[in-house]
Scaffold this motif. Structure first.
Motif, PDB file in Angstrom:
ATOM      1  N   MET A   1       0.849  -1.193   0.000  1.00  0.00           N
ATOM      2  CA  MET A   1       0.000   0.000   0.000  1.00  0.00           C
ATOM      3  C   MET A   1       0.892   1.254   0.000  1.00  0.00           C
ATOM      4  SD  MET A   1      -2.601   1.276   3.007  1.00  0.00           S
ATOM      5  CE  MET A   1      -3.167  -0.353   3.373  1.00  0.00           C
ATOM      6  N   LYS A   2       0.752   2.065  -1.043  1.00  0.00           N
ATOM      7  CA  LYS A   2       1.507   3.318  -1.104  1.00  0.00           C
ATOM      8  C   LYS A   2       0.674   4.448  -0.487  1.00  0.00           C
ATOM      9  CE  LYS A   2       5.405   2.621  -3.472  1.00  0.00           C
ATOM     10  NZ  LYS A   2       6.723   3.004  -2.956  1.00  0.00           N
TER      11      LYS A   2
ATOM     12  N   GLU B   1      -2.888  10.360  -1.818  1.00  0.00           N
ATOM     13  CA  GLU B   1      -3.596  11.401  -1.057  1.00  0.00           C
ATOM     14  C   GLU B   1      -4.827  10.834  -0.343  1.00  0.00           C
ATOM     15  OE1 GLU B   1      -4.332  15.031  -3.103  1.00  0.00           O
ATOM     16  OE2 GLU B   1      -2.237  15.270  -3.714  1.00  0.00           O
ATOM     17  N   SER B   2      -5.538   9.965  -1.020  1.00  0.00           N
ATOM     18  CA  SER B   2      -6.750   9.420  -0.374  1.00  0.00           C
ATOM     19  C   SER B   2      -6.373   8.497   0.791  1.00  0.00           C
ATOM     20  CB  SER B   2      -7.626   8.689  -1.396  1.00  0.00           C
ATOM     21  OG  SER B   2      -6.937   7.574  -1.889  1.00  0.00           O
ATOM     22  N   VAL B   3      -5.303   7.728   0.626  1.00  0.00           N
ATOM     23  CA  VAL B   3      -4.849   6.878   1.745  1.00  0.00           C
ATOM     24  C   VAL B   3      -4.406   7.766   2.903  1.00  0.00           C
ATOM     25  CG1 VAL B   3      -3.038   5.258   2.481  1.00  0.00           C
ATOM     26  CG2 VAL B   3      -4.176   4.932   0.282  1.00  0.00           C
ATOM     27  N   PHE B   4      -3.710   8.852   2.574  1.00  0.00           N
ATOM     28  CA  PHE B   4      -3.215   9.766   3.615  1.00  0.00           C
ATOM     29  C   PHE B   4      -4.386  10.324   4.441  1.00  0.00           C
ATOM     30  CE2 PHE B   4      -2.073  13.931   5.236  1.00  0.00           C
ATOM     31  CZ  PHE B   4      -0.817  13.726   5.779  1.00  0.00           C
TER      32      PHE B   4
ATOM     33  N   GLU C   1       2.464  -2.789   4.249  1.00  0.00           N
ATOM     34  CA  GLU C   1       1.762  -4.062   4.078  1.00  0.00           C
ATOM     35  C   GLU C   1       0.301  -3.963   4.509  1.00  0.00           C
ATOM     36  OE1 GLU C   1       4.093  -6.650   6.482  1.00  0.00           O
ATOM     37  OE2 GLU C   1       5.868  -6.373   5.222  1.00  0.00           O
ATOM     38  N   SER C   2       0.042  -3.095   5.473  1.00  0.00           N
ATOM     39  CA  SER C   2      -1.308  -3.024   6.048  1.00  0.00           C
ATOM     40  C   SER C   2      -1.432  -1.735   6.859  1.00  0.00           C
ATOM     41  CB  SER C   2      -1.521  -4.218   6.993  1.00  0.00           C
ATOM     42  OG  SER C   2      -0.562  -4.131   8.041  1.00  0.00           O
ATOM     43  N   GLU C   3      -2.650  -1.501   7.344  1.00  0.00           N
ATOM     44  CA  GLU C   3      -2.828  -0.327   8.210  1.00  0.00           C
ATOM     45  C   GLU C   3      -2.049  -0.486   9.511  1.00  0.00           C
ATOM     46  OE1 GLU C   3      -6.857   0.742   8.851  1.00  0.00           O
ATOM     47  OE2 GLU C   3      -6.968   1.807   6.938  1.00  0.00           O
ATOM     48  N   GLU C   4      -1.970  -1.704  10.006  1.00  0.00           N
ATOM     49  CA  GLU C   4      -1.188  -1.942  11.234  1.00  0.00           C
ATOM     50  C   GLU C   4       0.284  -1.587  11.009  1.00  0.00           C
ATOM     51  OE1 GLU C   4      -1.506  -2.743  14.581  1.00  0.00           O
ATOM     52  OE2 GLU C   4      -3.509  -2.099  14.058  1.00  0.00           O
TER      53      GLU C   4
END
Lengths: 372, 159
Positions: free
Chosen positions: B1-2, B5-8, B52-55
């Motif tokens: 997962m890079k 902007e939306s992930v940020f 790898e993940s949100e964690e």
């Protein structure tokens, strides 16, 4: 309601009250700061190779060329004098009162880095690396082009990353910086001398290493100066004082069979380090101590009782350990280092002349364990 | 997962309190905490890490928060030869009936492991990794931290 839930609720309430920034605002600020960081800076940085001698020592010239490509622009080359051996040992002895390092320099145990980087009002010359393989020391000269700073500050502090290239380029956020401190030169008030202990795991084994100075601070100035002054080099392992390392692979050095075992004895120029292991029968001890914390306390007590009565004996002369309070127990409960339920402890003794010593042993009570 | 902007935006919403509470636990003043929180998220947006993940992102944020705080406190400490004050800041005293405030009264070496243990529900191992400490040290600090709070709390409430 459990304390854990109460605690979480109170922390969240506190954060929500104090921390009102929206995600959109944060994104805007982050984008601005990142784009600002990428703009060509007026505060040009230049990397200067000060010696021809260094070029001959290894392939560092290639690294320097690569570094020059990425710098923003190049200014005139500064003309710092090469750190003569005499000057280096004089600085270590007179200013830092470090007789050991001064003697190592006199014996030829140093590597001349002699790279200079200028940024804003600062020019920092990384002169040399000296010390031994377990305690490499970086020696800097810091030139400050601001009379107001020099007038009021006789102490300076540097923070820098000292990492392998891979760690520096890809994992920087996972490491903390090393600190160094220094003193103003008695004659030239614009000049400060700084010594910093570097990370031996990268510096001492001939690997390409990056030293990146990030902060400069002065005793009587509230602000810190953020810089990014980078030095890339390799220290040939022979240029640092060797550390004789004896591997014992777990020799019992305790009257009890379930006592401490010696894994390594490392004889360095600054101290002698012994690394012990202790394998616990976790079942029996955990039966006596209801919590893991209780078990840890027991380990600590057992180690201190043992270490208090441990001496190193060299040709009949007994040496006490140096401040073993600092060596906390590392308990490898999950076997991350290869052995489940093993604990590791270190103990420092004074410097031993390993080569000339005929007999070296550890003494615990009446029992003596021969190391050499 | 890079970090797009939306992930940020999503990550900030989820973990802003995680970051803020860790940095506040270190610096114990709102102004510095806000600055440090910004620094952490600027690093996140600028990072080129493949998460790898949100964690994984959360662990990265906590690790970076701790390192930035250590560097920040180090830069403050040069102003005096005296050790950093452990005096309780006024804004913490305001919340004097608060359990969080009680934790904030502890020395730094106890309050950070306790915070990660109870707020983030981190294991001893995760705390040790985040703080670059041996697990044994973390366990001892958790134990002593609890003991120091013991006068104010019933011990059984902590488990």
């Amino acid at each position: 309601m459990s304390v854990k839930i109460t605690y979480k609720q109170q922390v969240d309430a506190f954060c929500n009250e104090k921390n009102t920034m929206t995600a959109e605002e944060m994104l805007r600020i982050a984008k601005e700061r990142i784009s600002g960081r990428e703009q060509p800076s007026e505060n040009a940085t230049n990397v200067i190779d000060l010696t021809e001698q260094r070029k001959k020592r290894n392939a560092f010239g290639k690294v320097l060329s690569a570094a020059c490509v990425i710098i923003v622009c190049t200014l005139a080359v500064a003309t710092t004098a090469l750190a003569a051996t005499g000057k280096l040992d004089e600085v270590l002895r007179k200013i830092f009162k470090d007789e050991t390092s001064a003697e190592l320099v006199e014996q030829g145990y140093y590597y001349e880095v002699n790279q200079s980087v200028t940024e804003d009002i600062f020019r920092i010359d990384l002169l040399a690396v000296t010390g031994d393989a377990q305690t490499p020391k970086l020696v800097f000269d810091v030139w400050v082009n601001d009379p107001n700073i020099s007038l009021n500050n006789d102490r300076i502090y540097l923070s820098a990353y000292t990492l392998g290239v891979e760690q520096y380029e890809n994992e920087l956020d996972q490491y903390a910086m090393c600190d160094g401190s220094g003193y103003q030169d008695a004659e030239n008030k614009n000049l400060y001398h700084v010594v910093m202990d570097g990370a031996p795991v990268w510096i001492s084994y001939g690997e390409p290493v990056v030293v990146s100075v990030r902060e400069i601070r002065f005793k009587h100035i509230a602000r810190s100066y953020e810089v990014n002054m980078e030095y890339r080099f390799e220290v040939p392992p022979m240029d640092l004082h060797p550390v004789v390392s004896d591997y014992f692979g777990g020799v019992l050095v305790s009257p009890e069979e379930d006592g401490f075992y010696l894994n390594y004895a490392n004889y360095g120029a600054y101290y002698t380090e012994c690394i012990f292991v202790f394998d616990y029968d976790g079942q029996s001890l955990e039966g006596q101590y209801a919590t893991e914390s209780g078990l840890e306390s027991l380990l600590q007590m057992k180690w201190r009782d043992y270490a208090d009565d441990l001496h190193m004996v060299v040709d009949g002369a007994e040496y006490e350990a140096i401040a073993h309070e600092g060596g906390e127990v590392w308990y490898d409960k999950y076997g991350e280092a290869g052995h489940k339920n093993r604990c590791y402890v270190t103990l420092h003794f004074p410097v031993i002349d390993y080569r000339s010593a005929k007999k070296i042993s550890l003494k615990q009570g009446t029992a003596e364990y021969r190391l050499k | 997962m890079k970090i797009t902007e939306s992930v940020f935006l999503d990550v900030f919403e989820k973990f802003k309190n995680t970051v803020y509470s860790v940095v506040f636990n270190y610096v114990r003043n709102a102004e510095d905490a806000a600055d440090l929180q910004q620094d952490v998220f600027v690093k996140l947006l600028g990072s080129d890490v493949e998460y790898e993940s949100e964690e994984h992102i959360k662990a990265w944020l906590i690790r970076v928060s701790i390192n930035l705080c250590k560097n920040h406190l180090r830069s403050q400490s040069h102003l005096s030869d005296a050790p950093l004050s452990e005096e309780i800041p006024a804004e913490v005293k305001e919340e004097s009936n608060d359990l969080f405030a009680l934790v904030l009264t502890l020395p730094e070496k106890y309050r950070i492991p306790l915070h990660l243990f109870y707020y983030e529900e981190y294991s001893v191992r995760q705390i040790a990794t985040a703080m670059e400490l041996p697990e044994a040290t973390v366990k001892i600090r958790l134990k002593r931290g609890r003991e120091k709070l013991g006068k104010s709390l019933r011990k059984e409430d902590w488990f």
